[in-house]
Design a protein around this motif. Structure first.
Motif, PDB file in Angstrom:
ATOM      1  N   PHE A 255       0.833  -1.202   0.000  1.00  0.00           N
ATOM      2  CA  PHE A 255       0.000   0.000   0.000  1.00  0.00           C
ATOM      3  C   PHE A 255       0.867   1.251   0.000  1.00  0.00           C
ATOM      4  CE2 PHE A 255      -2.634   3.369   1.598  1.00  0.00           C
ATOM      5  CZ  PHE A 255      -3.896   3.097   1.075  1.00  0.00           C
ATOM      6  N   LYS A 256       1.888   1.286   0.850  1.00  0.00           N
ATOM      7  CA  LYS A 256       2.760   2.464   0.933  1.00  0.00           C
ATOM      8  C   LYS A 256       3.537   2.663  -0.366  1.00  0.00           C
ATOM      9  CE  LYS A 256       5.988   4.874   3.917  1.00  0.00           C
ATOM     10  NZ  LYS A 256       6.676   4.898   5.228  1.00  0.00           N
ATOM     11  N   LYS A 257       3.916   1.577  -0.998  1.00  0.00           N
ATOM     12  CA  LYS A 257       4.646   1.672  -2.258  1.00  0.00           C
ATOM     13  C   LYS A 257       3.794   2.344  -3.332  1.00  0.00           C
ATOM     14  CE  LYS A 257       6.845  -1.169  -5.856  1.00  0.00           C
ATOM     15  NZ  LYS A 257       7.202  -2.553  -6.270  1.00  0.00           N
ATOM     16  N   TYR A 258       2.492   2.043  -3.361  1.00  0.00           N
ATOM     17  CA  TYR A 258       1.620   2.569  -4.399  1.00  0.00           C
ATOM     18  C   TYR A 258       0.959   3.897  -4.032  1.00  0.00           C
ATOM     19  CZ  TYR A 258       1.965  -1.469  -7.476  1.00  0.00           C
ATOM     20  OH  TYR A 258       2.431  -2.408  -8.362  1.00  0.00           O
ATOM     21  N   ARG A 259       0.776   4.174  -2.745  1.00  0.00           N
ATOM     22  CA  ARG A 259       0.095   5.396  -2.319  1.00  0.00           C
ATOM     23  C   ARG A 259       1.012   6.409  -1.630  1.00  0.00           C
ATOM     24  NH1 ARG A 259      -2.986   4.380  -5.619  1.00  0.00           N
ATOM     25  NH2 ARG A 259      -5.234   4.021  -5.448  1.00  0.00           N
ATOM     26  N   GLY A 260       2.191   5.997  -1.270  1.00  0.00           N
ATOM     27  CA  GLY A 260       3.135   6.931  -0.653  1.00  0.00           C
ATOM     28  C   GLY A 260       2.966   7.092   0.837  1.00  0.00           C
ATOM     29  N   VAL A 261       1.890   6.550   1.384  1.00  0.00           N
ATOM     30  CA  VAL A 261       1.648   6.555   2.834  1.00  0.00           C
ATOM     31  C   VAL A 261       1.213   5.167   3.252  1.00  0.00           C
ATOM     32  CG1 VAL A 261       1.022   9.005   2.946  1.00  0.00           C
ATOM     33  CG2 VAL A 261      -0.752   7.289   2.534  1.00  0.00           C
ATOM     34  N   SER A 262       1.384   4.842   4.538  1.00  0.00           N
ATOM     35  CA  SER A 262       0.950   3.539   5.030  1.00  0.00           C
ATOM     36  C   SER A 262      -0.551   3.542   5.244  1.00  0.00           C
ATOM     37  CB  SER A 262       1.658   3.227   6.346  1.00  0.00           C
ATOM     38  OG  SER A 262       1.209   4.109   7.357  1.00  0.00           O
ATOM     39  N   PRO A 263      -1.195   2.367   5.355  1.00  0.00           N
ATOM     40  CA  PRO A 263      -2.632   2.320   5.636  1.00  0.00           C
ATOM     41  C   PRO A 263      -3.005   3.046   6.928  1.00  0.00           C
ATOM     42  CG  PRO A 263      -1.853   0.176   4.927  1.00  0.00           C
ATOM     43  CD  PRO A 263      -0.644   1.025   5.115  1.00  0.00           C
ATOM     44  N   SER A 264      -2.200   2.890   7.950  1.00  0.00           N
ATOM     45  CA  SER A 264      -2.509   3.545   9.230  1.00  0.00           C
ATOM     46  C   SER A 264      -2.416   5.063   9.101  1.00  0.00           C
ATOM     47  CB  SER A 264      -1.553   3.059  10.324  1.00  0.00           C
ATOM     48  OG  SER A 264      -0.206   3.303   9.963  1.00  0.00           O
ATOM     49  N   GLU A 265      -1.438   5.565   8.338  1.00  0.00           N
ATOM     50  CA  GLU A 265      -1.309   7.018   8.147  1.00  0.00           C
ATOM     51  C   GLU A 265      -2.504   7.568   7.383  1.00  0.00           C
ATOM     52  OE1 GLU A 265       3.568   7.468   8.015  1.00  0.00           O
ATOM     53  OE2 GLU A 265       2.463   6.957   6.189  1.00  0.00           O
ATOM     54  N   LEU A 266      -2.957   6.836   6.372  1.00  0.00           N
ATOM     55  CA  LEU A 266      -4.120   7.290   5.603  1.00  0.00           C
ATOM     56  C   LEU A 266      -5.365   7.282   6.468  1.00  0.00           C
ATOM     57  CD1 LEU A 266      -5.245   8.118   2.794  1.00  0.00           C
ATOM     58  CD2 LEU A 266      -5.774   5.712   2.427  1.00  0.00           C
ATOM     59  N   LYS A 267      -5.508   6.228   7.260  1.00  0.00           N
ATOM     60  CA  LYS A 267      -6.686   6.114   8.126  1.00  0.00           C
ATOM     61  C   LYS A 267      -6.723   7.253   9.145  1.00  0.00           C
ATOM     62  CE  LYS A 267      -9.345   2.381  10.272  1.00  0.00           C
ATOM     63  NZ  LYS A 267     -10.324   2.315   9.191  1.00  0.00           N
ATOM     64  N   THR A 268      -5.572   7.558   9.721  1.00  0.00           N
ATOM     65  CA  THR A 268      -5.482   8.648  10.701  1.00  0.00           C
ATOM     66  C   THR A 268      -5.793   9.997  10.060  1.00  0.00           C
ATOM     67  OG1 THR A 268      -3.807   7.442  11.970  1.00  0.00           O
ATOM     68  CG2 THR A 268      -3.957   9.827  12.323  1.00  0.00           C
ATOM     69  N   ALA A 269      -5.260  10.192   8.851  1.00  0.00           N
ATOM     70  CA  ALA A 269      -5.505  11.450   8.147  1.00  0.00           C
ATOM     71  C   ALA A 269      -6.983  11.586   7.776  1.00  0.00           C
ATOM     72  CB  ALA A 269      -4.662  11.511   6.879  1.00  0.00           C
ATOM     73  N   GLY A 270      -7.605  10.463   7.453  1.00  0.00           N
ATOM     74  CA  GLY A 270      -9.021  10.496   7.106  1.00  0.00           C
ATOM     75  C   GLY A 270      -9.897  10.862   8.290  1.00  0.00           C
ATOM     76  N   ARG A 271      -9.532  10.411   9.462  1.00  0.00           N
ATOM     77  CA  ARG A 271     -10.291  10.722  10.668  1.00  0.00           C
ATOM     78  C   ARG A 271     -10.215  12.197  11.026  1.00  0.00           C
ATOM     79  NH1 ARG A 271      -8.070   5.661  14.225  1.00  0.00           N
ATOM     80  NH2 ARG A 271      -9.465   4.031  13.381  1.00  0.00           N
ATOM     81  N   SER A 272      -9.040  12.792  10.743  1.00  0.00           N
ATOM     82  CA  SER A 272      -8.832  14.196  11.158  1.00  0.00           C
ATOM     83  C   SER A 272      -9.514  15.183  10.213  1.00  0.00           C
ATOM     84  CB  SER A 272      -7.329  14.497  11.218  1.00  0.00           C
ATOM     85  OG  SER A 272      -6.745  14.351   9.920  1.00  0.00           O
ATOM     86  N   ASN A 273      -9.951  14.702   9.053  1.00  0.00           N
ATOM     87  CA  ASN A 273     -10.593  15.605   8.087  1.00  0.00           C
ATOM     88  C   ASN A 273     -12.099  15.703   8.324  1.00  0.00           C
ATOM     89  OD1 ASN A 273      -8.183  16.134   6.832  1.00  0.00           O
ATOM     90  ND2 ASN A 273      -8.388  14.457   5.335  1.00  0.00           N
TER      91      ASN A 273
END
Length: 273
Positions: A255-273
């Motif tokens: 996931f990080k290779k294709y999106r540049g962030v880890s799943p946990s980082e994306l999930k955390t960022a999604g919660r804060s928005n």
């Protein structure tokens, strides 16, 4: 239509030497008698106009403009005009010099190809006929060059036509991948499902989808995972498993290779928005 492995055929034509000829041009009227003979060498029969039948031993192929039949040596050949108009075709005979025990044996098989309408191919065949009639050394070398051009023309035309006719099959395979994204897929299993060699299947898939089959699967898995990470409360392990990754470490790494962030980082960022 016969599906051939053009990589095998191309290697055969590139690796081994050939003697080309004779080249024949037949024009058979509606009421002309059919011909029967035993072939001395492998050959290609290319239809220019009309409709006929070409029987090799006990296998009959119907001939129409845009069809090519390959026959091997020592086969009983029966050819006839079955239409109400003139039947016109070319026969290109050749002898291949293969090493003992050669396994491909593509020159010893008979098959029918669809190449579609190729007016430039008929012009090339006329040139081959004229060159073969001269019979000198220079013409022999020129004929070999024209033969390789002929082989390449039918290869390109056949592959182009096959790719178009197999579009529905590739699109059905894509739908199958979407429905079974959580399952393990390999190039071999997908190709076997379509009755193709892995290499040929991969080439057709790329022409339709623009990416390789395995890259397509990964890309779709990551796309689904991204949606689930942003819209559900499922754990990273659960999401990874739902898109085909039972190992959460492997899932996070890809996931990080294709999106540049880890799943946990994306999930955390999604919660804060």
């Amino acid at each position: 239509m016969t599906v051939l492995d053009w990589n095998v055929l191309s290697k055969m034509w590139a690796d081994y030497s050939f003697q080309v000829g004779p080249i024949a041009h037949f024009v058979i009227g509606p009421n002309a008698l059919s011909t029967t003979y035993v072939s001395a060498t492998p050959s290609f029969t290319i239809t220019k106009r009309g409709h006929g039948k070409h029987t090799l031993d006990q296998i009959t192929y119907e001939m129409a403009p845009g069809t090519v039949v390959h026959g091997s040596a020592d086969m009983r050949v029966h050819a006839c005009n079955i239409g109400d108009e003139t039947f016109e075709c070319y026969r290109v005979l050749y002898t291949g010099y293969f090493p003992p025990g050669w396994q491909g044996k593509e020159a010893y098989k008979h098959y029918r190809l669809e190449i579609g309408e190729c007016p430039h191919l008929y012009a090339l065949l006329d040139q081959m006929c004229e060159t073969a009639e001269r019979g000198d050394i220079q013409s022999e070398l020129q004929l070999k060059a024209l033969f390789y051009q002929f082989l390449n023309e039918i290869r390109l035309a056949s592959r182009k036509l096959q790719a178009g006719e197999h579009r529905d099959l590739i699109e059905e395979t894509i739908a199958y991948i979407h429905l079974h994204i959580q399952e393990t897929h390999s190039l071999f299993s997908l190709a076997s499902r379509c009755g193709m060699s892995p290499k040929y299947f991969a080439e057709l898939f790329y022409k339709v989808a623009g990416v390789s089959p395995i890259h397509y699967i990964i890309r779709h898995r990551i796309h689904l995972a991204e949606k689930l990470l942003l819209t559900t409360n499922a754990s990273i392990r659960e999401i990874g498993k739902s898109v085909g990754y039972s190992d959460p470490y492997q899932f996070s790494k890809i996931f990080k290779k294709y999106r540049g962030v880890s799943p946990s980082e994306l999930k955390t960022a999604g919660r804060s928005n």
